[in-house]
Design an enzyme around this catalytic site. Structure first.
Site, PDB file in Angstrom:
ATOM      1  N   SER A 157       0.854  -1.176   0.000  1.00 27.01           N
ATOM      2  CA  SER A 157       0.000   0.000   0.000  1.00 27.01           C
ATOM      3  C   SER A 157       0.899   1.237   0.000  1.00 27.01           C
ATOM      4  O   SER A 157       1.718   1.411   0.903  1.00 27.01           O
ATOM      5  CB  SER A 157      -0.878  -0.027   1.263  1.00 27.01           C
ATOM      6  N   LYS A 159      -0.907  -0.849  -4.492  1.00 29.65           N
ATOM      7  CA  LYS A 159      -2.138  -0.120  -4.154  1.00 29.65           C
ATOM      8  C   LYS A 159      -1.764   1.325  -3.875  1.00 29.65           C
ATOM      9  O   LYS A 159      -0.869   1.596  -3.072  1.00 29.65           O
ATOM     10  CB  LYS A 159      -2.787  -0.769  -2.927  1.00 29.65           C
ATOM     11  N   LEU A 160      -2.442   2.231  -4.571  1.00 29.00           N
ATOM     12  CA  LEU A 160      -2.188   3.659  -4.368  1.00 29.00           C
ATOM     13  C   LEU A 160      -3.292   4.253  -3.510  1.00 29.00           C
ATOM     14  O   LEU A 160      -4.475   4.079  -3.801  1.00 29.00           O
ATOM     15  CB  LEU A 160      -2.167   4.400  -5.707  1.00 29.00           C
ATOM     16  N   LYS A 161      -2.902   4.980  -2.482  1.00 34.53           N
ATOM     17  CA  LYS A 161      -3.876   5.746  -1.714  1.00 34.53           C
ATOM     18  C   LYS A 161      -4.281   6.950  -2.563  1.00 34.53           C
ATOM     19  O   LYS A 161      -3.411   7.608  -3.160  1.00 34.53           O
ATOM     20  CB  LYS A 161      -3.243   6.216  -0.401  1.00 34.53           C
ATOM     21  N   ASP A 174      -7.121   3.014  -3.155  1.00 35.34           N
ATOM     22  CA  ASP A 174      -7.868   3.015  -1.890  1.00 35.34           C
ATOM     23  C   ASP A 174      -8.150   4.455  -1.488  1.00 35.34           C
ATOM     24  O   ASP A 174      -7.223   5.245  -1.282  1.00 35.34           O
ATOM     25  CB  ASP A 174      -7.031   2.313  -0.803  1.00 35.34           C
ATOM     26  N   ASN A 190     -10.246   5.360   1.208  1.00 36.20           N
ATOM     27  CA  ASN A 190     -10.550   5.547   2.639  1.00 36.20           C
ATOM     28  C   ASN A 190     -11.686   6.546   2.871  1.00 36.20           C
ATOM     29  O   ASN A 190     -11.547   7.489   3.656  1.00 36.20           O
ATOM     30  CB  ASN A 190      -9.298   5.973   3.418  1.00 36.20           C
ATOM     31  N   GLU A 235     -11.070   0.749  -3.681  1.00 36.15           N
ATOM     32  CA  GLU A 235     -11.376   0.372  -2.301  1.00 36.15           C
ATOM     33  C   GLU A 235     -12.021   1.538  -1.562  1.00 36.15           C
ATOM     34  O   GLU A 235     -11.508   2.656  -1.577  1.00 36.15           O
ATOM     35  CB  GLU A 235     -10.066  -0.048  -1.625  1.00 36.15           C
ATOM     36  N   ASP A 284     -13.772  -1.892   2.549  1.00 41.68           N
ATOM     37  CA  ASP A 284     -12.869  -2.091   3.688  1.00 41.68           C
ATOM     38  C   ASP A 284     -13.612  -1.627   4.945  1.00 41.68           C
ATOM     39  O   ASP A 284     -14.260  -2.430   5.632  1.00 41.68           O
ATOM     40  CB  ASP A 284     -11.570  -1.291   3.440  1.00 41.68           C
ATOM     41  N   LYS A 312      -9.960  -7.507   7.198  1.00 47.08           N
ATOM     42  CA  LYS A 312      -9.018  -7.184   8.276  1.00 47.08           C
ATOM     43  C   LYS A 312      -9.605  -7.782   9.545  1.00 47.08           C
ATOM     44  O   LYS A 312     -10.715  -7.411   9.948  1.00 47.08           O
ATOM     45  CB  LYS A 312      -8.882  -5.673   8.459  1.00 47.08           C
ATOM     46  N   GLY A 361      -4.255  -4.615   5.700  1.00 42.89           N
ATOM     47  CA  GLY A 361      -3.251  -4.429   6.740  1.00 42.89           C
ATOM     48  C   GLY A 361      -3.525  -3.162   7.512  1.00 42.89           C
ATOM     49  O   GLY A 361      -4.265  -2.285   7.046  1.00 42.89           O
TER      50      GLY A 361
END
Ligand code: OSB
Ligand code: MG
Length: 370
Positions: A135, A161-163, A188, A190, A213, A238, A262, A290
């Site tokens: 990540s 995976k790119l935020k 992702d 968030n 995500e 997530d 998770k 994670g």
């Protein structure tokens, strides 16, 4: 077995580099560990909550409090304590899944050590190694991003995976695609977007991402279902997935076609296995997320990720991705893009007392009879 001791440890572990997401920038991992004694057999649990309630409503000080005042006393008065019944014993207490998960993990470790069984065998894992993804946090610039991704590809990570967040989404994805071609790539958010961003998020479709995500808020299941109709890239949840029941609801609603599992977020490794089972029954692929775990949580995640339904590469990276010095004697290493599933009893890793002491802020024995 009887709970004969419980200790909380508060750690501050420096990160190799700042980790920036849409919700925070972290320079160190503020961390809560739970150590239990079951008939004097030690077991370790790692709580995935963070210092602040920015990823989830839980945070470390609250997790410590609920463990001290409610969860540990409930187990201490339960008589026979077994991993398989910990969640049931803690059911009267609403929420606090990360704190519950940490306690269950510690009990699992102690119990499995007494019978000499690895966690992977207990969970029903079928692989001896798992592929390792990474990540990548939000970077100060596109050139910094490309350099960072280049380093991880050199390390052998098999999926990136790119935020992302509004203002850092199309450009970084385009730049990574242009530079590195058709590598397995996902993003992702968030929870950083709303359904009003649907048309913008559909612009990611041309990049052939594995998934997006958690684009919308935790509780926006219906909106995620609507978004899924408007974008071609698969939606993965997530933050929204807090139990096997919620996973089933989300899938039935069409809110996601992939699930990030998770264990801490769903209340423990046993509930995580149930999430895996529900998703497998629906034919929904899962992968292991994670939470900047140390080697303890990382070892358990790798055992979980070796279950048969984990058909996508997880954020199961090596200890060195976040930590120069892990607190376990054998840090998890990436080899040919994979991490070996620990084979020793329990978590299969041992705490290094000196490394632990170096990052420990405080330790506290918990009263067992309050
Ligand atoms: O959303 O997956 C997330 C880290 C902290 C909190 C939330 C998330 C993350 C990560 C990093 O993406 C995962 C890891 O490699 O530990
Ligand atoms: Mg995530």
């Amino acid at each position: 077995m009887k709970l004969t001791g419980a200790e909380l440890l508060h750690l501050r572990v420096p990160l190799v580099a700042p980790f920036q997401t849409s919700f925070s920038t972290q320079l160190e991992r503020d961390l809560l560990l739970v150590r239990v004694l079951l008939d004097d057999q030690e077991g370790w649990g790692e709580c995935v909550s963070m210092a602040d309630p920015l990823y989830s409503p839980e945070f470390n000080a609250a997790a410590a409090l609920v463990l001290r005042d409610f969860l540990v006393p409930a187990l201490a008065t339960a008589g026979d304590v077994r991993a398989g019944t910990v969640a049931h014993r803690l059911t009267p207490f609403k929420g606090h899944r990360m704190a519950k998960a940490a306690l269950e993990m510690a009990v699992l470790d102690a119990e499995l050590r007494t019978v000499g069984m690895p966690l992977s065998a207990y969970l029903g894992s079928v692989h001896t190694t798992v592929p390792s993804g990474v990540s990548v946090g939000i970077q100060p610039s596109i050139s910094a991003l490309l350099e960072t991704v280049d380093g991880y590809l050199d390390d052998g990570y098999v999926r990136i995976k790119l935020k992302i967040k509004p203002g850092w989404d199309l450009e970084p994805v385009r730049a990574v695609r242009e530079r590195f071609g058709n590598i397995p790539l996902q993003v992702d958010a968030n929870t950083a977007y709303t359904l009003a961003d649907a048309r913008h998020l559909a612009l990611l479709d041309e990049f052939g991402l594995l998934l997006i995500e958690q684009p919308l808020e935790d509780e926006d299941l219906t909106q995620h279902a609507e978004l899924a109709r408007r974008v071609a890239t698969p939606i993965c949840l997530d933050e929204s997935i807090t139990s096997a029941k919620v996973a089933a609801d989300a899938i039935r609603l069409g809110a996601c076609s992939v699930v990030n599992i998770k264990a801490g977020r769903v209340g423990g490794y046993l509930e995580a296995r149930r999430v895996h089972d529900v998703c497998a029954a629906y034919g929904v692929p899962v992968w292991c997320g994670g939470m900047l775990e140390t080697g303890l949580g990382r070892a358990a995640n790798v055992a979980l990720a070796a279950l048969p339904g984990f058909t996508l590469t997880g954020d199961t990276s090596a200890s060195g991705r976040f930590y120069r010095q892990d607190i376990v004697t054998e840090p998890l290493r990436i080899q040919d893009g994979h991490i070996a599933v620990p084979t020793g009893p329990g978590l299969g890793v041992e705490v290094d007392p000196d490394a632990l002491a170096a990052v420990t802020v405080s330790r506290e024995w918990l009263p067992l009879d309050t």
